[in-house]
Structure formats: structure tokens, C-alpha cells
Design a protein around this motif. Sequence first.
Motif, PDB file in Angstrom:
ATOM      1  N   ASP A  29     -17.301  -1.467  -1.781  1.00 32.00           N
ATOM      2  CA  ASP A  29     -16.544  -1.896  -0.617  1.00 32.00           C
ATOM      3  C   ASP A  29     -15.307  -1.013  -0.479  1.00 32.00           C
ATOM      4  O   ASP A  29     -14.420  -1.026  -1.326  1.00 32.00           O
ATOM      5  N   TYR A  30     -15.262  -0.222   0.586  1.00 31.73           N
ATOM      6  CA  TYR A  30     -14.164   0.724   0.818  1.00 31.73           C
ATOM      7  C   TYR A  30     -12.924   0.066   1.416  1.00 31.73           C
ATOM      8  O   TYR A  30     -11.931   0.735   1.648  1.00 31.73           O
ATOM      9  N   PHE A  31     -12.966  -1.236   1.675  1.00 32.59           N
ATOM     10  CA  PHE A  31     -11.831  -1.911   2.292  1.00 32.59           C
ATOM     11  C   PHE A  31     -10.571  -1.778   1.439  1.00 32.59           C
ATOM     12  O   PHE A  31      -9.457  -1.795   1.950  1.00 32.59           O
ATOM     13  N   THR A  32     -10.732  -1.621   0.129  1.00 34.61           N
ATOM     14  CA  THR A  32      -9.577  -1.447  -0.771  1.00 34.61           C
ATOM     15  C   THR A  32      -8.855  -0.127  -0.526  1.00 34.61           C
ATOM     16  O   THR A  32      -7.738   0.055  -0.994  1.00 34.61           O
ATOM     17  N   GLN A  33      -9.484   0.787   0.185  1.00 33.59           N
ATOM     18  CA  GLN A  33      -8.896   2.093   0.477  1.00 33.59           C
ATOM     19  C   GLN A  33      -8.530   2.153   1.959  1.00 33.59           C
ATOM     20  O   GLN A  33      -9.391   2.391   2.802  1.00 33.59           O
ATOM     21  N   ASN A  34      -7.289   1.920   2.288  1.00 30.42           N
ATOM     22  CA  ASN A  34      -6.784   1.978   3.668  1.00 30.42           C
ATOM     23  C   ASN A  34      -7.515   1.033   4.612  1.00 30.42           C
ATOM     24  O   ASN A  34      -7.643   1.306   5.800  1.00 30.42           O
ATOM     25  N   GLN A  35      -8.040  -0.060   4.072  1.00 26.68           N
ATOM     26  CA  GLN A  35      -8.724  -1.096   4.853  1.00 26.68           C
ATOM     27  C   GLN A  35      -9.869  -0.538   5.705  1.00 26.68           C
ATOM     28  O   GLN A  35     -10.099  -0.975   6.834  1.00 26.68           O
ATOM     29  N   LEU A  36     -10.600   0.432   5.152  1.00 23.61           N
ATOM     30  CA  LEU A  36     -11.759   0.995   5.841  1.00 23.61           C
ATOM     31  C   LEU A  36     -12.896  -0.021   5.807  1.00 23.61           C
ATOM     32  O   LEU A  36     -13.309  -0.473   4.735  1.00 23.61           O
TER      33      LEU A  36
END
Length: 173
Positions: A29-36
Motif C-alpha cells: 500500500d503506497y498510501f504511506t508515501q505522500n498519500q498515493l
Amino acid sequence: RHLGVRYDTSLCNCRINRIQPNEFYLEFDYFTQNQLSLKQIFWFMVQPSKISWKADWLTPLPLTLNDLKFSLCLTDEYDHWETPYDQADFQPIEDWETFTAKKPSLNWIRVSSKTNLLPSLTYQYPSFPSCFKDQIQNTGRHEYGRMIHALSISEVNILPGRTQAFSSELSFN
């Protein structure tokens, strides 16, 4: 890269599920990186002489990615690489270094060890759904290994919903 920012699965929240004794999937889950708003789902099936690897995207919004890589990090004991058009020995590890083949491969990279203590590995990546080419590297002294990548040759447009991102096999000889 998305909008000039580099994203890395090693910085994602990760969930692992085993489906069968030889089959499992990982969800990043890329959300942890700049809310992607992007998830990447890897599916692996381990067989005696190969590992099948598939990846899907899951996103609510269309996205455009650049410099997309599906990578394998290997021990420095692999000392030789080849593609359908070129081959060479890896140089001693000093700092990050990229080795350029005479003509890019759009299909596979093979690495081997002259000591024959390790199996040769063939990383195959068909061109569907996106086109990839080889990228072969030494890491820096901190990581101290070899990297082989399937690198996108153009921007990758991801549609909303779940779509196929990548498919490959890693064969052991």
C-alpha cells in the motif's frame, strides 16, 4: 516515479497471505508515501525449477508512472550476466554502477556464477501489458550485491480499478 517522486515497495505497508504451501501474495500500500492511492499486489508461485511472479495495480484514480522497475537483488557471488544480445562479467563492487548492453533485451536477463556453487538464474519478462527492457547494476558497498531489473521503456498509464502490471518467471538452472 509519479509526478517526479520516487516510490519504493520497501517503504509501503505490506500484507502477506499464503494461498497454498507454494503460492502466496503480497499487497503493498503506497498510501504511506505522500498519500498515493495505489496498491500493488504481487502473486508468487514457487515450483522446483522456477518462480512465477505476477503483479496487479489497484487504484481509484488514473495514474501515470515513469521509470517503473521490477527488480531482483542478488548476492555478489553472481559474477556474470547475459542478455539475448550481450554478455559480460560484473565488475568488482565499488559504488552503484549500471552496465549497458549493446542492445537492450526486451525478454530476459540471465546471471551465473563461475564457481557453479549457485544455480544460474533467468529472469524472463514478457512485454505484455507494458514493454520492459533490461537494466543490470552493481549496488553500492552498503548493499553489496547485484541488481537486475525489468525497466519500463515509456510512461505507464494505470486505469482505475484492478489492472495487470507485470508478469515474469525466474528460472533456476
